[in-house]
Enzyme design. Structure first.
Site, PDB file in Angstrom:
ATOM      1  N   ARG A 112      53.347  73.614  59.057  1.00  0.00           N
ATOM      2  CA  ARG A 112      53.496  72.175  58.815  1.00  0.00           C
ATOM      3  C   ARG A 112      53.608  71.419  60.134  1.00  0.00           C
ATOM      4  O   ARG A 112      53.406  70.220  60.199  1.00  0.00           O
ATOM      5  CB  ARG A 112      54.780  71.896  58.014  1.00  0.00           C
ATOM      6  CG  ARG A 112      54.793  72.483  56.606  1.00  0.00           C
ATOM      7  CD  ARG A 112      55.997  71.920  55.854  1.00  0.00           C
ATOM      8  NE  ARG A 112      56.350  72.657  54.655  1.00  0.00           N
ATOM      9  CZ  ARG A 112      55.833  72.431  53.445  1.00  0.00           C
ATOM     10  NH1 ARG A 112      54.907  71.508  53.281  1.00  0.00           N
ATOM     11  NH2 ARG A 112      56.231  73.140  52.413  1.00  0.00           N
ATOM     12  N   ASP A 149      45.448  66.759  45.174  1.00  0.00           N
ATOM     13  CA  ASP A 149      44.369  67.703  44.881  1.00  0.00           C
ATOM     14  C   ASP A 149      44.007  67.578  43.399  1.00  0.00           C
ATOM     15  O   ASP A 149      43.218  66.711  43.026  1.00  0.00           O
ATOM     16  CB  ASP A 149      44.850  69.104  45.272  1.00  0.00           C
ATOM     17  CG  ASP A 149      43.781  70.162  45.124  1.00  0.00           C
ATOM     18  OD1 ASP A 149      42.620  69.808  44.895  1.00  0.00           O
ATOM     19  OD2 ASP A 149      44.113  71.362  45.235  1.00  0.00           O
ATOM     20  N   GLY A 180      56.027  68.233  52.317  1.00  0.00           N
ATOM     21  CA  GLY A 180      54.786  67.882  53.014  1.00  0.00           C
ATOM     22  C   GLY A 180      54.739  66.459  53.559  1.00  0.00           C
ATOM     23  O   GLY A 180      53.982  66.171  54.484  1.00  0.00           O
ATOM     24  N   ASP A 183      51.103  73.137  54.410  1.00  0.00           N
ATOM     25  CA  ASP A 183      51.574  74.483  54.753  1.00  0.00           C
ATOM     26  C   ASP A 183      50.748  75.608  54.150  1.00  0.00           C
ATOM     27  O   ASP A 183      50.023  75.426  53.179  1.00  0.00           O
ATOM     28  CB  ASP A 183      53.010  74.652  54.247  1.00  0.00           C
ATOM     29  CG  ASP A 183      53.061  74.736  52.723  1.00  0.00           C
ATOM     30  OD1 ASP A 183      52.671  73.757  52.064  1.00  0.00           O
ATOM     31  OD2 ASP A 183      53.463  75.793  52.187  1.00  0.00           O
ATOM     32  N   LYS A 206      41.775  64.633  47.933  1.00  0.00           N
ATOM     33  CA  LYS A 206      40.716  65.629  47.691  1.00  0.00           C
ATOM     34  C   LYS A 206      40.120  65.353  46.323  1.00  0.00           C
ATOM     35  O   LYS A 206      40.475  66.022  45.341  1.00  0.00           O
ATOM     36  CB  LYS A 206      41.370  67.016  47.615  1.00  0.00           C
ATOM     37  CG  LYS A 206      41.258  67.907  48.797  1.00  0.00           C
ATOM     38  CD  LYS A 206      41.769  69.290  48.345  1.00  0.00           C
ATOM     39  CE  LYS A 206      42.281  70.096  49.487  1.00  0.00           C
ATOM     40  NZ  LYS A 206      42.898  71.359  49.021  1.00  0.00           N
ATOM     41  N   GLU A 250      52.939  60.746  49.677  1.00  0.00           N
ATOM     42  CA  GLU A 250      52.531  62.142  49.461  1.00  0.00           C
ATOM     43  C   GLU A 250      51.604  62.581  50.593  1.00  0.00           C
ATOM     44  O   GLU A 250      50.906  61.752  51.192  1.00  0.00           O
ATOM     45  CB  GLU A 250      51.858  62.221  48.086  1.00  0.00           C
ATOM     46  CG  GLU A 250      51.219  63.522  47.707  1.00  0.00           C
ATOM     47  CD  GLU A 250      52.192  64.682  47.518  1.00  0.00           C
ATOM     48  OE1 GLU A 250      53.010  64.901  48.431  1.00  0.00           O
ATOM     49  OE2 GLU A 250      52.090  65.373  46.502  1.00  0.00           O
ATOM     50  N   ASP A 251      51.591  63.877  50.872  1.00  0.00           N
ATOM     51  CA  ASP A 251      50.698  64.385  51.913  1.00  0.00           C
ATOM     52  C   ASP A 251      49.249  64.460  51.432  1.00  0.00           C
ATOM     53  O   ASP A 251      48.339  63.975  52.082  1.00  0.00           O
ATOM     54  CB  ASP A 251      51.173  65.757  52.439  1.00  0.00           C
ATOM     55  CG  ASP A 251      51.459  66.765  51.317  1.00  0.00           C
ATOM     56  OD1 ASP A 251      51.274  66.438  50.129  1.00  0.00           O
ATOM     57  OD2 ASP A 251      51.895  67.885  51.647  1.00  0.00           O
TER      58      ASP A 251
HETATM   59  P1  IMP Z   1      48.109  68.748  42.998  1.00  0.00           P
HETATM   60  O1  IMP Z   1      49.171  68.739  41.941  1.00  0.00           O
HETATM   61  O2  IMP Z   1      47.058  69.811  42.717  1.00  0.00           O
HETATM   62  O3  IMP Z   1      47.504  67.410  43.273  1.00  0.00           O
HETATM   63  O4  IMP Z   1      48.797  69.324  44.274  1.00  0.00           O
HETATM   64  C1  IMP Z   1      49.364  68.584  45.214  1.00  0.00           C
HETATM   65  C2  IMP Z   1      50.182  69.461  46.134  1.00  0.00           C
HETATM   66  O5  IMP Z   1      49.565  70.715  46.420  1.00  0.00           O
HETATM   67  C3  IMP Z   1      50.290  68.746  47.456  1.00  0.00           C
HETATM   68  O6  IMP Z   1      51.410  67.918  47.461  1.00  0.00           O
HETATM   69  C4  IMP Z   1      50.397  69.890  48.425  1.00  0.00           C
HETATM   70  O7  IMP Z   1      51.748  70.236  48.562  1.00  0.00           O
HETATM   71  C5  IMP Z   1      49.635  71.024  47.787  1.00  0.00           C
HETATM   72  N1  IMP Z   1      48.261  71.105  48.351  1.00  0.00           N
HETATM   73  C6  IMP Z   1      47.112  70.644  47.810  1.00  0.00           C
HETATM   74  N2  IMP Z   1      46.057  70.902  48.605  1.00  0.00           N
HETATM   75  C7  IMP Z   1      46.569  71.523  49.705  1.00  0.00           C
HETATM   76  C8  IMP Z   1      45.954  72.031  50.918  1.00  0.00           C
HETATM   77  O8  IMP Z   1      44.741  71.984  51.149  1.00  0.00           O
HETATM   78  N3  IMP Z   1      46.809  72.597  51.815  1.00  0.00           N
HETATM   79  C9  IMP Z   1      48.154  72.688  51.607  1.00  0.00           C
HETATM   80  N4  IMP Z   1      48.753  72.231  50.486  1.00  0.00           N
HETATM   81  C10 IMP Z   1      47.962  71.652  49.542  1.00  0.00           C
HETATM   82 MG    MG Z   2      53.069  67.980  48.514  1.00  0.00          MG
END
Ligand code: IMP
Ligand code: MG
Length: 185
Positions: free
Chosen positions: A169, A107, A48, A163, A135, A103-104
């Protein structure tokens, strides 16, 4: 099929110009933060990070090198505990280096919490995280980023690195994914 012309989103949150402008601001932060660094390593979390990192680098004036990691999360069935697995590790030794993870989107924060924990054991001089999107409503950990571009709503977003099933992407904008199009991508 030309997937750039198709309407994949219910709403566009940030267009190409807004994203590019924001990334210039982020690069300004990097240039200030690491102005005196001799050993900066940017670590992109694949896949990402690609569009964000590519745009960010164009505006980074501090000498630096690049490295990459792939991490994947697996939801534990019964236990609901999330396990982060490192699929591809760094090439570089990061001890005594200034490490900036790129990082993209953050969440739940579970992925980055685990990566930061892992990389900390390798004794970098400093370790920070920059993300294009944050987020905060999705957080399931106490993880805080050091710098972010945009605050994002708690919705599923696509484009500019984000994605659905590894696709979309390439969209030059970031929008809220239209779930009725799931089978088409
Ligand atoms: P976390 O571990 O929940 O913070 O997840 C982070 C990863 O989940 C990011 O690096 C993204 O690859 C993916 N992700 C989180 N939210 C989204 C979204 O809205 N669209 C696409 N990928 C997401
Ligand atoms: Mg990611």
């Amino acid at each position: 099929m030309n997937n750039l012309n198709k309407q994949w989103t219910t709403e566009i949150l940030f267009n190409k110009e807004q994203i590019e402008e924001k990334i210039k601001e982020i690069a300004f932060w990097v240039n200030k933060e690491y102005a005196n660094s001799q050993d900066l390593i940017l670590i992109g979390l694949l896949k990402g990070c690609i569009p964000f990192l590519a745009e960010l680098m164009k505006h980074i004036e501090v000498p630096h090198i690049l490295d990459f990691m792939i991490a994947s999360s697996y939801k534990g069935g019964q236990t609901s505990s999330n396990n982060i697995k490192i699929i591809m590790d760094l090439e570089q030794d990061i001890s005594n280096k200034d490490v900036l993870i790129v990082e993209d989107i953050v969440d739940s924060g579970i992925t980055l919490q685990k990566i930061v924990e892992t990389l900390s054991t390798r004794k970098p001089r400093s370790l920070k995280v920059v993300t294009l999107l944050d987020k905060p409503e999705g957080r399931k950990t106490g993880f805080k980023v050091d710098h972010f571009g945009f605050i994002a709503p708690n919705k599923f977003l696509v484009g500019f690195g984000l994605d659905v099933k590894e696709k979309l992407r390439n969209l030059p904008y970031i929008g809220v994914f239209d779930k009725t199009k799931f089978d088409e991508c």
